[in-house]
Design a protein around this motif. Sequence first.
Motif, PDB file in Angstrom:
ATOM      1  N   GLN A   1       0.833  -1.206   0.000  1.00 44.78           N
ATOM      2  CA  GLN A   1       0.000   0.000   0.000  1.00 44.78           C
ATOM      3  C   GLN A   1       0.869   1.259   0.000  1.00 44.78           C
ATOM      4  O   GLN A   1       0.582   2.235  -0.705  1.00 44.78           O
ATOM      5  CB  GLN A   1      -0.919  -0.007   1.220  1.00 44.78           C
ATOM      6  N   GLU A   2       1.954   1.231   0.790  1.00 42.92           N
ATOM      7  CA  GLU A   2       2.861   2.380   0.823  1.00 42.92           C
ATOM      8  C   GLU A   2       3.504   2.610  -0.547  1.00 42.92           C
ATOM      9  O   GLU A   2       3.675   3.755  -0.982  1.00 42.92           O
ATOM     10  CB  GLU A   2       3.939   2.159   1.885  1.00 42.92           C
ATOM     11  N   ASN A   3       3.862   1.515  -1.223  1.00 44.58           N
ATOM     12  CA  ASN A   3       4.435   1.653  -2.568  1.00 44.58           C
ATOM     13  C   ASN A   3       3.410   2.246  -3.529  1.00 44.58           C
ATOM     14  O   ASN A   3       3.755   3.070  -4.392  1.00 44.58           O
ATOM     15  CB  ASN A   3       4.894   0.293  -3.085  1.00 44.58           C
ATOM     16  N   ALA A   4       2.143   1.843  -3.389  1.00 42.71           N
ATOM     17  CA  ALA A   4       1.088   2.398  -4.248  1.00 42.71           C
ATOM     18  C   ALA A   4       0.961   3.908  -4.036  1.00 42.71           C
ATOM     19  O   ALA A   4       0.802   4.673  -4.994  1.00 42.71           O
ATOM     20  CB  ALA A   4      -0.239   1.699  -3.962  1.00 42.71           C
ATOM     21  N   VAL A   5       1.048   4.346  -2.781  1.00 44.02           N
ATOM     22  CA  VAL A   5       0.991   5.787  -2.499  1.00 44.02           C
ATOM     23  C   VAL A   5       2.196   6.501  -3.109  1.00 44.02           C
ATOM     24  O   VAL A   5       2.080   7.594  -3.679  1.00 44.02           O
ATOM     25  CB  VAL A   5       0.932   6.039  -0.974  1.00 44.02           C
TER      26      VAL A   5
END
Length: 397
Positions: free
Chosen positions: A342-346
């Motif tokens: 999720q952090e990578n998606a952000v």
Amino acid sequence: MKNLLKLTQIAGISLMSVGLVNAQTFLDLETNAVSENLSSYLKSADDGWFAYSIPAAAGTHSMCCYNQGEKAACDLTKKQYGFGSSSDSLYTDNIHVFVHLDNGGIKRVMPMGDHCQVKAKGLTVDWLTDVSNNESINWLKHEASQNAHDSNNSLYVLSLHQGDAAPEALVDLAADNAGEYSEQAVFWLGQRQSDGYEYLAELYDSLPVGEVRRKLNFALSQNKTKDSVALLKGIALEDRDSEQQADAIFWLSQTDGVTDLPEFLIELMSTTESDEVQEKAIFSLSQIQTSEANQELAKLVKDHKDAEVREKSLFWLAQNSPERARVAAMDLLKTSSRESEQENAVFVLSQLPSEQSSAALFSVIKGDYNRNIKKKALFWLSQSDNEDTISQLEKLL
């Protein structure tokens, strides 16, 4: 080859070539005609220039010097120059090989085509009139093996020769598996469009795993025949050397005319367990830069079982198709339970074009996501220098 080039002296200053088949070559130099065995000449010759002509391989473009201020010209008095040919060059029937001896060694070997003007005012060039094709090949082969870096271009000149003896000599040099000159021999085989493939295939079967064998990938990509592409695909699918396999995938992505490459790469990813091969396949998909390739990247982001594959696919998708990447990243935020993903998606959302990035990150802040993910989105918004984004942040805070 006998008396192909006839020279007529004009007042001891300049020479003009006559009787050269299909030639437009003009020699502005003093010359001495020498009829002697090439190897014997080299053993006894003083420093200076000598030259000879041999038949060119079929489909050879006329080579000449670059950046000398004139079109299709070579001046032997110049110290710095590059030379070669292009697909726009006229075809040549002959290679005129100019060799510079300096301090008892071969400093430079320069091939020139029928359509190259040659100048050397004030120099004397010894012209050898009876150099055979095989004699030239044998000398160049020996010279290349003694000169690991091939700084005098002997391998390039060897590759231009007519007949089977030239590629066979290159195969022998490659089979030495001796480092740089063997690697360059593989490269020049790839440049022989008419017959290079069969010799590259022979080397693929016979060379041991290592750097010289891996150079076959690039040579095959340059050869551009259907057989070469098919062999490159075979290497990508099942070579026993994972490093060569990954490298083959990359060169496939750089080869024109591989119309089924996206499907091939996706099939490859479903059969391999090598992280290196997976990563190279994703990168190769990103290099194709077509709608079909981007669609396949988006599918990997959505459906692949490996989180690292999804992450890398999303990164490269963002470089090629920001809108597809935005949709894929927002979907990941909703469906993934892995906080690192999720952090990578952000992060990917933060790298999109300014307006797209801001809108997506604000939707994360206002959406139903955990606090840490919202903090990441807020952080990336705070790095923006866009006035509208800053104004929206101020209202939000």
